[in-house]
Write an enzyme that holds these catalytic residues in place. Sequence first.
Site, mmCIF file in Angstrom:
data_model
loop_
_atom_site.group_PDB
_atom_site.id
_atom_site.type_symbol
_atom_site.label_atom_id
_atom_site.label_comp_id
_atom_site.label_asym_id
_atom_site.label_seq_id
_atom_site.Cartn_x
_atom_site.Cartn_y
_atom_site.Cartn_z
ATOM 1 N N TYR A 155 0.826 -1.217 0.000
ATOM 2 C CA TYR A 155 0.000 0.000 0.000
ATOM 3 C C TYR A 155 0.856 1.261 0.000
ATOM 4 O O TYR A 155 0.752 2.107 -0.902
ATOM 5 C CB TYR A 155 -0.955 -0.024 1.199
ATOM 6 N N LYS A 194 1.612 3.923 -3.125
ATOM 7 C CA LYS A 194 1.199 5.325 -2.943
ATOM 8 C C LYS A 194 2.400 6.256 -3.103
ATOM 9 O O LYS A 194 2.276 7.350 -3.674
ATOM 10 C CB LYS A 194 0.555 5.525 -1.574
#
Length: 490
Positions: free
Chosen positions: A237, A241
């Site tokens: 994640y 990002k």
Amino acid sequence: MELESILQFLQDKTILVTGATGFLAKIFLEKVLRVQPNVKKFYLLLRASDNISATHRLNNEITVTALFRLLKESHGAEFNSFMSKKVTLVPGDISLEDLNLKDSVLREEICGQTDVIVNLAATTTFDERYDFALGINTLGAKHVLSFAKKCTKLKVLVHVSTAYVCGEKGGIIAEEAYKMGETLNGVSGLDIDAETKLAQETLKQLQEEGSTEYEIKAAMKDLGLKRANIYGWPNTYVFTKALGEMLVGALKGNLPVVIIRPTIVTSTYKEPFPGWVEGVRTIDSMIVAYGKGKLSCFPADLDKIFDAIPADMVVNAMLVAMVAHANEADGIIYHVGSSMRNPVRYSNLRDYSFRYFTSKPLRNKDGKIVKVGTVTVLNSMDSFRTYMFIRYMLLLKGLELANKAFCQYFRGKYLDLNRKIQIVMRLVDLYRPYLFFNGVFDNMNTEKLRVAATQGGVEMDMFYFDPKMIDWEDYFMNTHINGIIKYVLK
């Protein structure tokens, strides 16, 4: 930095929101429609194949939530008519070029009318499939930016990231951008195109080998974690990002872009009402497990700060930053969190949870009260692994031996215990970086924004985002845990 009235800015503006079914996106939509009903229009980009599917998602995932209660009460029987006038649904997909907008007429309309784009689309699963995470968190950011450049009236693009793109850095973490290809551990060779190609080729190879969907999902999840770890990030994640931020920074040119980095987003502080939350989010998983009597221990440093920030404060900061940087090509970054101005620690969370569930215990499926005790907190991963070995691994080994001796008689129990242990260990590995996180997020930019807004024409009673105003004991004891029980465990 000069700021005007937020309400005045929003009047007659057209806003494109991606990730429209997400937690923050719903709060953003509700806030603007409630405080400035004279906003011209919202284009809501939803992952859907057509308008029928998009409408189904709007009705079943957005407006049906309790969050829209005040808006519904305000408009009464005219609510649906109001929403129809203000909201245009856009079936699309940010992981594809041009956001996969197949209706060319609608695409041209959006490009000609949009004043603001808010990119909230993301997959937040820590161990998401690598191909999915790259598609949404990384390439999605690029595709939204490319689309923004085609919007002739655009005043600002707000890209929502996460503060934890910093990985496991300690100390004071600055509101600084990451350069293209920059890693957190000095390993060279980070190439976003190469990572995308690797994910595609791995997926193709698995399919050609005849792997099952379960096997493909597991392999692609493992690939994401492996690639993140190689370059210094703890999970897929935050890695993807960070890659998305790199692309935005490298490709934005003169486009006005604001990057918002929230920390751990929790339930609403006070608007539209206190305590609204959706789903079990990060630390809430521990709170829920504890309240249900299923959490007897967890690894953490009780002295460490966990940086929480209520969702409505994040949305308010987004709105103020949007107005502050409209038509300004400075590319600023804002940390929206509490660790600098008003820190709360894991010791506080343990205390609040114990006191809450002691005074207001949950009931199990049989209706019996769940009695909670003091959680055993293990202050290192070594002590946690020792605890797991003594408490569970020895039992598992015993079951394995007994299973062999008694012709697989204990096979079911062995497999069940082994599965549970593997799940726990994987979850602990995923959450470990945050349970022992040693950083504090600098919020100098955010504080300057707050001061400028206070001194300018901003309605700060309505667009508050100062974490200093939070009494954490009152918030957790009377708002947040209540909200989890009411809206998640209902």
